[in-house]
Design a protein around this motif. Structure first.
Motif, PDB file in Angstrom:
ATOM      1  N   ARG A  47       0.855  -1.186   0.000  1.00  0.00           N
ATOM      2  CA  ARG A  47       0.000   0.000   0.000  1.00  0.00           C
ATOM      3  C   ARG A  47       0.884   1.226   0.000  1.00  0.00           C
ATOM      4  O   ARG A  47       2.056   1.156   0.364  1.00  0.00           O
ATOM      5  N   THR A  71      -3.934   3.330   0.524  1.00  0.00           N
ATOM      6  CA  THR A  71      -4.452   2.230  -0.279  1.00  0.00           C
ATOM      7  C   THR A  71      -3.437   1.892  -1.367  1.00  0.00           C
ATOM      8  O   THR A  71      -2.321   2.402  -1.369  1.00  0.00           O
ATOM      9  N   SER A  75      -2.664   7.923  -0.673  1.00  0.00           N
ATOM     10  CA  SER A  75      -2.372   8.073   0.750  1.00  0.00           C
ATOM     11  C   SER A  75      -2.769   9.490   1.148  1.00  0.00           C
ATOM     12  O   SER A  75      -2.387  10.449   0.487  1.00  0.00           O
TER      13      SER A  75
END
Length: 163
Positions: A47, A71, A75
């Protein structure tokens, strides 16, 4: 008459808690130095992770702070979270880094926007932003806003009282 307990002001303490060092004590003089210290760590995340290296004025790393874990391709970054560790660390400068789990090295518009905001805030805070580095997942290759000239372009375009 109200009770005295209703008017108590709570006292809180905010402290920087030091963890065992994972990184080099050598001064940072270039984006390549940053990559040697942190890129391998950033390349392993699946991520997007945004972090800050807080530095002394001589380039020595004080600490690293993970400001945001997002994700696959985004961010959320708040200047408040970035500067919290800078201030608590008594940093004279900082370098932002984040990874692109997709492997792309190209800065997104969001990357450019947050860099511009952080540049403006750094002028007000008097904590120098040295670079924003993107690390590609798995390969550890990097893109430096400073080396590409984008940091200076964004700095020139920022609205500041120093113009």
């Amino acid at each position: 008459m109200s009770d005295k307990k209703d008017h108590k002001i709570k006292v809180v303490n905010i402290r920087l808690v030091k963890e065992p060092s994972l990184y080099s004590p050598d001064p940072i003089k270039s984006p390549e130095d940053v990559v040697k210290v942190i890129a391998k760590e950033l390349a392993t995340y699946d991520r997007e992770v945004f972090l800050v290296l807080n530095l002394k004025l001589n380039g020595q790393i004080i600490n690293m702070n993970v400001c945001s874990v997002g994700t696959l391709n985004a961010s959320l970054v708040s200047p408040r979270e970035v500067f919290k560790s800078c201030i608590l660390s008594n940093a004279g400068a900082f370098i932002c880094l984040h990874n692109h789990p997709t492997g792309s090295l190209s800065p997104s518009q969001e990357d450019k926007d947050i860099t511009k905001v952080l540049l403006e805030a750094s002028k007000i805070m008097d904590i120098h932003m040295l670079d924003h580095i993107i690390v590609a997942a798995e390969t550890g290759e990097m893109y430096s806003f400073k080396e590409d000239g984008l940091l200076d372009q964004l700095r020139a375009r920022s609205h500041s009282w120093e113009r």
